[in-house]
Motif scaffolding. Structure first.
Motif, short mmCIF file in Angstrom:
data_model
loop_
_atom_site.label_atom_id
_atom_site.label_comp_id
_atom_site.label_asym_id
_atom_site.label_seq_id
_atom_site.Cartn_x
_atom_site.Cartn_y
_atom_site.Cartn_z
N GLU A 1 0.83 -1.20 0.00
CA GLU A 1 0.00 0.00 0.00
C GLU A 1 0.87 1.25 0.00
O GLU A 1 2.10 1.19 0.03
CB GLU A 1 -0.95 -0.01 1.20
N GLU B 1 -4.54 6.75 -8.75
CA GLU B 1 -5.01 5.75 -7.79
C GLU B 1 -5.10 6.30 -6.37
O GLU B 1 -5.98 5.94 -5.61
CB GLU B 1 -4.09 4.52 -7.81
N ASN C 1 -3.37 4.84 0.23
CA ASN C 1 -4.30 4.04 1.03
C ASN C 1 -4.50 4.59 2.44
O ASN C 1 -5.58 4.42 3.03
CB ASN C 1 -3.81 2.60 1.11
N LEU D 1 -6.82 10.22 -1.25
CA LEU D 1 -7.06 8.84 -0.84
C LEU D 1 -7.63 8.00 -1.97
O LEU D 1 -8.49 8.42 -2.74
CB LEU D 1 -8.03 8.79 0.34
N ALA D 2 -7.15 6.75 -2.05
CA ALA D 2 -7.73 5.75 -2.94
C ALA D 2 -9.09 5.32 -2.39
O ALA D 2 -9.44 5.64 -1.24
CB ALA D 2 -6.80 4.54 -3.03
N ASP E 1 -11.68 3.18 -0.49
CA ASP E 1 -11.50 2.44 0.77
C ASP E 1 -10.30 2.93 1.57
O ASP E 1 -9.78 2.22 2.42
CB ASP E 1 -11.39 0.93 0.52
N GLY E 2 -9.86 4.18 1.29
CA GLY E 2 -8.72 4.73 2.01
C GLY E 2 -9.06 5.10 3.44
O GLY E 2 -10.22 5.28 3.82
#
Length: 340
Positions: free
Chosen positions: A153, A219, A222, A240-241, A243-244
């Motif tokens: 990550e 992207e 994380n 943030l990606a 689900d970050g």
């Protein structure tokens, strides 16, 4: 059973105190009584004490010590255990340890719960050991436990050359995580890259949101470890990606943020945060146990070494605070208490 102590212990000690909140100049060196050792405490003859941002905030009157904690500044120390409470394993007496303390570190002697201590072998210098507990406990809990950072990550850390920032970068790289940091000038960006950061962004010259989007090909990262808060939060969320996780550990830029919660919902983001000092002794003991098994061996084996800034004699604590508040430091600032 009673407290077991070295018979040569003095009745008094030198400690840094302040009569009223204010700037670094309110700090003075005084002679005071040794702290009382509670049943689960050890008394440590302090060799070195770490200086941390919460110390400055407490000195300024904005971060009072928790109930029952020493009013003396200092959240981490290294040194030798010279007395133990009745509920402490006898083998602790005489050990060299690094300890997370509830306060009291800016003194020749300091108490700490024995379960908040980590053993310091000969290979690990006591000066470096004193630079570890506060940042190590904070980063481990917030990046790996709350932020759930995992191998492969990406992590974004603001203040990449601070004590927290340098610790976060080192641990991220040790566990296979890409480390991206922001810093306030080119020299600090270079220092962060030397420590191991994969990308260092000068936030005064570049928009970190745009740089991260380009670097990650859209992207994102994380996990964000946020020490700024305020208007950084919505910008962090843009980094943030899906689900970050956004983890706040300080509010240097202000405690309030204006958020688009629809964006949080659409990208399934998690916002969390924590403070370490007010947590229970049981929580800190469990955290110390986990760190002893996971991260501490990286330092005792010398695979990782804390990034050290300047050291100051205990009597010059005011100068140490002034350096921290000027933002000049790279890594940890240390007080030399009994360095022999």
């Amino acid at each position: 059973m009673e407290t077991i102590a070295n018979p040569e212990l003095p009745d008094t000690m030198r400690a840094i105190t302040f009569a009223e909140p204010g700037g670094p100049d309110v700090l003075t060196l005084e002679e005071i009584a040794l702290p009382q050792v509670k049943p689960e405490d050890v008394l440590i003859r302090v060799a070195y004490a770490g200086v941390n941002r919460p110390d400055c905030i407490q000195r300024a009157g904005n971060y009072p010590a928790p109930s029952g904690a020493s009013p003396i500044l200092g959240l981490e120390v290294s040194g030798q255990v010279v007395a133990i409470g009745e509920d402490v394993p006898p083998e602790m007496l005489g050990q060299f340890v690094a300890a997370l303390t509830p306060g009291g570190g800016y003194a020749e002697y300091c108490t700490a719960p024995w379960q908040h201590c980590l053993n310091v072998p000969e290979a690990l210098p006591l000066k470096e050991a004193a630079a570890l507990p506060e940042t190590l406990f904070t980063v481990w809990h917030n990046v790996f436990e709350r932020g759930l950072a995992a191998e492969g990550e990406r992590l974004l850390v603001h203040g990449g050359t601070s004590g927290i920032g340098t610790m976060a970068v080192m641990l991220a790289k040790a566990f296979g995580i890409e480390a991206i940091v922001t810093c306030g000038d080119g020299a600090k960006c270079a220092a962060a890259r030397e420590i191991g950061a994969d990308l260092a962004i000068n936030y005064r010259e570049q928009d970190f949101v745009e740089v991260i989007k380009q670097h990650t090909k859209g992207e994102g990262v994380n996990v964000v470890l946020d020490m700024v808060s305020g208007d950084y939060v919505p910008r962090n969320l843009q980094c943030l990606a899906e689900d970050g996780r956004h983890v706040t550990i300080a509010v240097l830029g202000g405690p309030k943020a204006d958020l688009n919660m629809a964006y949080v919902m659409m990208r399934r983001l998690t916002l969390t945060g924590s403070t370490l000092r007010p947590r229970s002794d049981a929580f800190k003991a469990a955290l110390a146990d986990e760190i002893a098994q996971t991260a501490w061996p990286l330092f005792t084996s010398r695979e990782l070494k804390p990034v050290m800034d300047l050291s100051f004699p205990l009597a010059e604590a005011a100068a140490a605070h002034a350096r921290m508040e000027a933002g000049e430091h790279i890594g940890k600032i240390i007080l030399e208490v009994n360095p022999d």
